[in-house]
Design a protein around this motif. Structure first.
Motif, PDB file in Angstrom:
ATOM      1  N   GLY A 186       0.758  -1.112   0.082  1.00 45.18           N
ATOM      2  CA  GLY A 186      -0.122  -0.169  -0.032  1.00 45.18           C
ATOM      3  C   GLY A 186       0.964   1.256   0.010  1.00 45.18           C
ATOM      4  O   GLY A 186       2.020   1.305  -0.492  1.00 45.18           O
ATOM      5  N   SER A 187       0.323   2.295   0.505  1.00 41.87           N
ATOM      6  CA  SER A 187       1.248   3.643   0.497  1.00 41.87           C
ATOM      7  C   SER A 187       1.958   3.683   1.825  1.00 41.87           C
ATOM      8  O   SER A 187       2.442   4.796   1.921  1.00 41.87           O
ATOM      9  CB  SER A 187       0.256   4.709   0.375  1.00 41.87           C
ATOM     10  N   TRP A 188       1.781   2.670   2.447  1.00 41.31           N
ATOM     11  CA  TRP A 188       2.455   2.784   3.919  1.00 41.31           C
ATOM     12  C   TRP A 188       3.886   2.549   3.724  1.00 41.31           C
ATOM     13  O   TRP A 188       4.469   1.669   4.377  1.00 41.31           O
ATOM     14  CB  TRP A 188       1.860   1.925   4.812  1.00 41.31           C
ATOM     15  N   VAL A 189       4.652   3.162   2.975  1.00 39.38           N
ATOM     16  CA  VAL A 189       6.314   2.899   2.680  1.00 39.38           C
ATOM     17  C   VAL A 189       6.790   4.323   2.657  1.00 39.38           C
ATOM     18  O   VAL A 189       6.330   5.345   2.165  1.00 39.38           O
ATOM     19  CB  VAL A 189       6.433   2.242   1.277  1.00 39.38           C
ATOM     20  N   HIS A 190       8.266   4.294   3.202  1.00 38.28           N
ATOM     21  CA  HIS A 190       9.205   5.521   3.145  1.00 38.28           C
ATOM     22  C   HIS A 190       9.890   5.116   1.820  1.00 38.28           C
ATOM     23  O   HIS A 190      10.148   4.109   1.579  1.00 38.28           O
ATOM     24  CB  HIS A 190       9.864   5.490   4.201  1.00 38.28           C
ATOM     25  N   LEU A 191      10.172   6.177   1.347  1.00 38.76           N
ATOM     26  CA  LEU A 191      11.139   6.197   0.275  1.00 38.76           C
ATOM     27  C   LEU A 191      12.486   7.046   0.552  1.00 38.76           C
ATOM     28  O   LEU A 191      12.523   7.843   1.240  1.00 38.76           O
ATOM     29  CB  LEU A 191      10.336   6.846  -1.065  1.00 38.76           C
ATOM     30  N   GLU A 192      13.373   6.253  -0.224  1.00 33.83           N
ATOM     31  CA  GLU A 192      14.682   6.615   0.219  1.00 33.83           C
ATOM     32  C   GLU A 192      15.823   6.561  -1.137  1.00 33.83           C
ATOM     33  O   GLU A 192      15.411   5.778  -1.976  1.00 33.83           O
ATOM     34  CB  GLU A 192      15.373   5.566   1.124  1.00 33.83           C
TER      35      GLU A 192
END
Length: 345
Positions: free
Chosen positions: A157-163
């Motif tokens: 889903g949208s529950w992700v951090h991006l790095e």
């Protein structure tokens, strides 16, 4: 045969627990520049906000040596959100791994950067705010999709951090994460947005977003008509993400986030109003870094606004007490609420 740099990086990312890893040439960010300028043209009111983000559309100007972008996804829906802050504080801020050295994710980020440098790559990153347009970079790398609420989605889903890191390596490693499209004619995210910041699919006005107005922005909520629509939100907002059917059952909440229970106890409405500068600087501000060590007043104004929008008799006393605050912004907000609700001592 010796593995390529791309495969070595992907392997190390997997070892460190990243959900996915992709690498794109810096030229792939040109499309982000086009979307960035298009957004300002479509939503003129957003121009002041995006002008402050100009660095994201011209990485080559700041890092002329950059040749590629390594981008990774870090899911955070595994963490349990304490009941007393659920729905009031944005989940991404509660389990923010970008600056919390107590988390495995933060330590793994340091190890990932160390590994990239150990491969002989020159790197540049910005853990807190990104060194490029993160959602676009992840989209180009094939790690997921951007949905109508403008959030980036993976299988979690949208529950992700991006790095991401810029590197001087000529590399490319694209994935093909196959995700279903948004349901046809679905507008649940837009319907859930009380400020109408989501005015159309893939279009938003950032300065009318609850998350912006309760975190990065410093406007006087006593003079902000939209503040009365914030509902249960105190700091940040998850309403459009919670309403999204593509997020259904994606938040598992099976693990404890380091130190969150202690912080959550301080973030109940009455407790926030009683926070001292010392406690705020030591316990709260390092975690919620969008506000500076001098902006405890913003938390207290946010809470007073919450008390107005969700009034109960137990809030009468703290609202009236705040009317005499030594901070003019807090006092003005409290007096505005006192007069609106006709509260008497």
């Amino acid at each position: 045969m010796k593995p390529s740099l791309e495969l070595l990086i992907q392997k190390r990312a997997a070892e460190l627990g990243y959900e996915s890893c992709g690498i794109i040439p810096i030229s792939a960010m040109e499309g982000y520049r086009e979307k960035f300028l298009e957004r300002m043209e479509k939503v003129p009111a957003s121009v002041p906000f995006y002008q402050k983000q100009q660095r994201l559309i011209e990485p080559e100007a700041h890092f002329p040596w950059a040749r590629s972008v390594v981008v990774l996804t870090v899911p955070y829906g595994k963490y349990r959100i304490p009941e007393q802050v659920r729905g009031h504080i944005g989940k991404t801020y509660l389990v923010d791994v970008r600056a919390d050295a107590n988390t495995a994710e933060y330590r793994n980020s340091l190890l990932m950067e160390e590994y990239l440098n150990g491969l002989g790559l020159r790197t540049a990153g910005n853990r807190k705010f990104g060194v490029v347009g993160l959602r676009w970079a992840a989209l180009e790398a094939g790690l997921g999709t951007i949905r109508r609420n403008n959030f980036f989605y993976t299988k979690n889903g949208s529950w992700v951090h991006l790095e991401a890191w810029l590197t001087d390596g000529d590399m490319e490693l694209r994935q093909q994460e196959a995700l279903p499209p948004c349901p046809k004619n679905c507008s649940r995210c837009r319907s859930a947005c009380p400020t109408q910041s989501l005015s159309a699919p893939y279009v938003m006005q950032p300065t009318s977003c609850i998350s912006f107005m309760t975190t990065l922005d410093g406007r006087d909520l006593s003079q902000e008509p939209l503040a009365k629509t914030f509902g249960p939100c105190i700091y940040g907002c998850d309403l459009c993400q919670d309403a999204c059917p593509m997020n259904r059952n994606k938040w598992t909440g099976t693990e404890e986030f380091p130190g969150l229970a202690e912080v959550a106890a301080l973030l109940q409405p009455e407790q926030i109003l009683e926070l001292t500068e010392e406690t705020y600087r030591e316990k709260i501000q390092p975690k919620f870094f969008y506000l500076t060590p001098e902006e405890l007043w913003k938390w207290k104004v946010n809470v007073l606004n919450y008390m107005r929008n969700n009034y109960r008799e137990s809030y009468r006393s703290p609202i009236l007490q705040a009317c005499g605050s030594g901070n003019e912004r807090i006092g003005r907000m409290a007096r505005t609420i006192r007069d609106e609700l006709q509260l008497e001592a």
